[in-house]
Scaffold this motif. Structure first.
Motif, PDB file in Angstrom:
ATOM      1  N   LEU A   1       0.833  -1.209   0.000  1.00  0.00           N
ATOM      2  CA  LEU A   1       0.000   0.000   0.000  1.00  0.00           C
ATOM      3  C   LEU A   1       0.870   1.262   0.000  1.00  0.00           C
ATOM      4  CD1 LEU A   1      -3.031   0.397   0.082  1.00  0.00           C
ATOM      5  CD2 LEU A   1      -2.917   0.383   2.581  1.00  0.00           C
ATOM      6  N   LEU A   2       1.908   1.270   0.815  1.00  0.00           N
ATOM      7  CA  LEU A   2       2.794   2.442   0.864  1.00  0.00           C
ATOM      8  C   LEU A   2       3.539   2.600  -0.453  1.00  0.00           C
ATOM      9  CD1 LEU A   2       4.137   2.018   4.506  1.00  0.00           C
ATOM     10  CD2 LEU A   2       2.663   3.870   3.675  1.00  0.00           C
ATOM     11  N   ALA A   3       4.001   1.451  -1.024  1.00  0.00           N
ATOM     12  CA  ALA A   3       4.767   1.520  -2.279  1.00  0.00           C
ATOM     13  C   ALA A   3       3.877   1.986  -3.433  1.00  0.00           C
ATOM     14  CB  ALA A   3       5.366   0.155  -2.594  1.00  0.00           C
ATOM     15  N   SER A   4       2.576   1.710  -3.363  1.00  0.00           N
ATOM     16  CA  SER A   4       1.667   2.107  -4.457  1.00  0.00           C
ATOM     17  C   SER A   4       1.526   3.628  -4.542  1.00  0.00           C
ATOM     18  CB  SER A   4       0.278   1.491  -4.239  1.00  0.00           C
ATOM     19  OG  SER A   4      -0.393   2.181  -3.188  1.00  0.00           O
ATOM     20  N   GLY A   5       1.831   4.309  -3.440  1.00  0.00           N
ATOM     21  CA  GLY A   5       1.706   5.771  -3.424  1.00  0.00           C
ATOM     22  C   GLY A   5       0.287   6.249  -3.133  1.00  0.00           C
ATOM     23  N   ASP A   6      -0.670   5.314  -2.966  1.00  0.00           N
ATOM     24  CA  ASP A   6      -2.066   5.718  -2.762  1.00  0.00           C
ATOM     25  C   ASP A   6      -2.265   6.542  -1.490  1.00  0.00           C
ATOM     26  OD1 ASP A   6      -2.610   4.384  -5.046  1.00  0.00           O
ATOM     27  OD2 ASP A   6      -3.742   2.728  -4.118  1.00  0.00           O
ATOM     28  N   LEU A   7      -1.402   6.340  -0.506  1.00  0.00           N
ATOM     29  CA  LEU A   7      -1.563   7.095   0.753  1.00  0.00           C
ATOM     30  C   LEU A   7      -0.692   8.347   0.768  1.00  0.00           C
ATOM     31  CD1 LEU A   7      -1.691   4.177   3.368  1.00  0.00           C
ATOM     32  CD2 LEU A   7      -3.576   5.257   2.142  1.00  0.00           C
ATOM     33  N   GLY A   8       0.059   8.567  -0.305  1.00  0.00           N
ATOM     34  CA  GLY A   8       0.906   9.760  -0.395  1.00  0.00           C
ATOM     35  C   GLY A   8       2.264   9.538   0.251  1.00  0.00           C
ATOM     36  N   ALA A   9       2.912  10.629   0.604  1.00  0.00           N
ATOM     37  CA  ALA A   9       4.283  10.559   1.141  1.00  0.00           C
ATOM     38  C   ALA A   9       4.255  10.389   2.661  1.00  0.00           C
ATOM     39  CB  ALA A   9       5.028  11.839   0.784  1.00  0.00           C
ATOM     40  N   VAL A  10       5.099   9.489   3.158  1.00  0.00           N
ATOM     41  CA  VAL A  10       5.132   9.235   4.602  1.00  0.00           C
ATOM     42  C   VAL A  10       5.720  10.443   5.337  1.00  0.00           C
ATOM     43  CG1 VAL A  10       6.133   7.784   6.427  1.00  0.00           C
ATOM     44  CG2 VAL A  10       5.321   6.739   4.285  1.00  0.00           C
ATOM     45  N   ARG A  11       5.025  10.843   6.417  1.00  0.00           N
ATOM     46  CA  ARG A  11       5.520  11.963   7.236  1.00  0.00           C
ATOM     47  C   ARG A  11       5.957  11.507   8.623  1.00  0.00           C
ATOM     48  NH1 ARG A  11       0.737  16.090   5.270  1.00  0.00           N
ATOM     49  NH2 ARG A  11       1.857  16.874   3.454  1.00  0.00           N
ATOM     50  N   HIS A  12       5.149  10.623   9.230  1.00  0.00           N
ATOM     51  CA  HIS A  12       5.478  10.117  10.574  1.00  0.00           C
ATOM     52  C   HIS A  12       5.466   8.601  10.554  1.00  0.00           C
ATOM     53  CE1 HIS A  12       4.831  14.000  12.539  1.00  0.00           C
ATOM     54  NE2 HIS A  12       3.757  14.125  11.775  1.00  0.00           N
ATOM     55  N   ALA A  13       6.405   7.982  11.275  1.00  0.00           N
ATOM     56  CA  ALA A  13       6.391   6.533  11.448  1.00  0.00           C
ATOM     57  C   ALA A  13       6.659   6.251  12.931  1.00  0.00           C
ATOM     58  CB  ALA A  13       7.459   5.890  10.576  1.00  0.00           C
ATOM     59  N   ARG A  14       5.692   5.569  13.593  1.00  0.00           N
ATOM     60  CA  ARG A  14       5.794   5.332  15.053  1.00  0.00           C
ATOM     61  C   ARG A  14       5.822   3.834  15.326  1.00  0.00           C
ATOM     62  NH1 ARG A  14       1.476   8.605  14.300  1.00  0.00           N
ATOM     63  NH2 ARG A  14       2.029  10.802  14.434  1.00  0.00           N
ATOM     64  N   PHE A  15       6.753   3.446  16.149  1.00  0.00           N
ATOM     65  CA  PHE A  15       6.916   2.011  16.443  1.00  0.00           C
ATOM     66  C   PHE A  15       7.009   1.826  17.956  1.00  0.00           C
ATOM     67  CE2 PHE A  15       8.584   3.017  12.368  1.00  0.00           C
ATOM     68  CZ  PHE A  15       8.182   1.970  11.554  1.00  0.00           C
ATOM     69  N   GLN A  16       6.238   0.881  18.463  1.00  0.00           N
ATOM     70  CA  GLN A  16       6.257   0.596  19.888  1.00  0.00           C
ATOM     71  C   GLN A  16       6.266  -0.921  20.057  1.00  0.00           C
ATOM     72  OE1 GLN A  16       2.700   1.577  22.129  1.00  0.00           O
ATOM     73  NE2 GLN A  16       3.847   3.156  23.210  1.00  0.00           N
ATOM     74  N   TYR A  17       7.171  -1.436  20.890  1.00  0.00           N
ATOM     75  CA  TYR A  17       7.222  -2.886  21.112  1.00  0.00           C
ATOM     76  C   TYR A  17       7.295  -3.120  22.613  1.00  0.00           C
ATOM     77  CZ  TYR A  17       8.026  -7.722  19.615  1.00  0.00           C
ATOM     78  OH  TYR A  17       7.893  -9.067  19.366  1.00  0.00           O
TER      79      TYR A  17
END
Ligand code: SOE
Length: 367
Positions: A143-159
């Motif tokens: 989905l991200l590679a398709s560009g349908d959601l546009g350009a990534v601005r924030h990426a949050r990871f919690q484990y």
């Protein structure tokens, strides 16, 4: 190459068992997977290794990896972190294909040695970042590679895990910097950084904080407390090459969280969110929806969907390992590279080392 790939595996704990299960599933659900003969299981405790070998279907047991790895076609290094480097390098030097568990090594130096051995070898080499192979994570990547959601601005990871909330939880090798390399940072943060690179791309700089809440613990088999020389938890802020901002957090002291790995990506036209405790679902904010919609990623057309049950008959954690081992063995049979490669493992290790360095120096560190 013979009809079946001869396999040597090191380690029969939780992760060893997960791979044994994965290999057992392949002939039924992935009939095109290369056949594997379970030749030798390596473990230091002979009786325990023999018992595991009987359950997993290995022919033979060795207590020294030197007597096993060089003769195999494929070596699965599923041992604790301090035995990742030497056996993996020896196998690659002998032209044996290797899948090594994460983190690739306790230190960047060790990871560099593995990456150099892989570059000098014709063998296929990979690192065990299994969460890439969950259908919902693959779908998120598409989905991200398709560009349908546009350009990534924030990426949050919690484990988040909770097995060290209690000060009385026993000391194990996972608390020793010599053997583990790092604590929550190396064990859990490694998975998050790999997913960050897989979904968003490379990181350029980080600032990090590490904490050890319980300074010593008592091992199960002794009275004397031993020092905890790794972190119980870390937080980090990061910048990606793309210009996106990242935040990372992992803890073994988060009450009630057993294995909670969450990812949230905000892009210019939409967003997505994944939670490992709901592994069949991806929450997506589409460009034209008002809020998040939960997409059940179990259709036949979804990644790996055609191999399993009808839509809605959900998959779990173990399937990430089945898919990973299928991809790795297929790459071996086809003479291809595997992703994630040991170079990916090295890049993750550099990010983790930069987080640690930032904590020590109190400054932003370039990766
Ligand atoms: C640690 O508790 C652990 O088992 C990790 O070593 C795994 O990589 C992770 O998938 C689950 O938690």
């Amino acid at each position: 190459m013979t009809d079946s790939l001869s396999l040597a595996a090191l380690g029969y704990g939780f992760v060893g068992e997960a791979h044994a299960n994965a290999l057992a599933r392949l002939p039924q659900f992935f009939p095109d997977a290369p056949a594997v003969s379970h030749d030798v299981l390596v473990g230091r405790e002979e009786d325990a290794a023999r018992a595991a070998a009987d359950r997993f279907g290995f022919d033979r047991v060795e207590t020294d990896w030197r007597d096993a790895v060089a003769d195999a076609d494929v070596f699965l290094n599923l041992g604790p972190n301090h035995v990742h480097v030497e056996p993996t390098v020896a196998a690659l030097d002998a032209g044996v294909h290797v899948l090594c568990e994460k983190p690739l090594a306790p230190t960047v130096d060790g990871a560099e040695r593995v990456a150099e051995a892989a570059e000098a070898s014709d063998a296929t080499a990979g690192v065990g970042f299994n969460y890439r192979f969950l259908p919902a994570v693959q779908y998120a990547s598409e989905l991200l590679a398709s560009g349908d959601l546009g350009a990534v601005r924030h990426a949050r990871f919690q484990y988040l895990q909770d097995w060290l909330v209690d000060d009385d939880a026993p000391w194990t090798w996972r608390h020793d910097a010599e053997r583990a390399g790092a604590g929550a940072l190396g064990d859990l943060g490694a998975h998050s950084v790999d997913l960050a690179r897989f979904l968003v791309g490379d990181l350029t700089r980080v600032s990090g904080h590490l904490a050890t809440f319980t300074e010593e613990r008592v091992p199960d088999d002794g009275d004397d407390p031993r020092p905890v020389t790794v972190d119980d938890a870390f937080t980090a802020q990061a910048a990606f090459e793309s210009g996106a901002l990242g935040t990372f957090e992992a803890s073994r002291c988060a009450p009630g969280r057993k294995n909670g790995h969450t990812v949230q990506i905000d892009a210019s036209d939409g967003a997505l969110a994944f939670d490992l405790q709901r592994p069949n679902e991806l929450d997506v904010k589409w460009p034209d929806s008002r809020g998040f919609e939960t997409v059940l990623v179990t259709e036949e057309t979804d990644p790996y969907g055609e191999h399993w049950w009808p839509p809605g008959h959900v998959l779990g954690w173990e399937h990430s390992v089945v898919h990973q081992d299928y991809e790795f063995l297929s790459a071996v049979a086809d003479g291809r590279r595997h992703a994630p490669s040991v170079q990916d493992g090295l890049r993750v290790q550099r990010v983790l080392a930069a987080v640690e360095e930032s904590d020590e120096r109190g400054e932003l560190v370039s990766v």
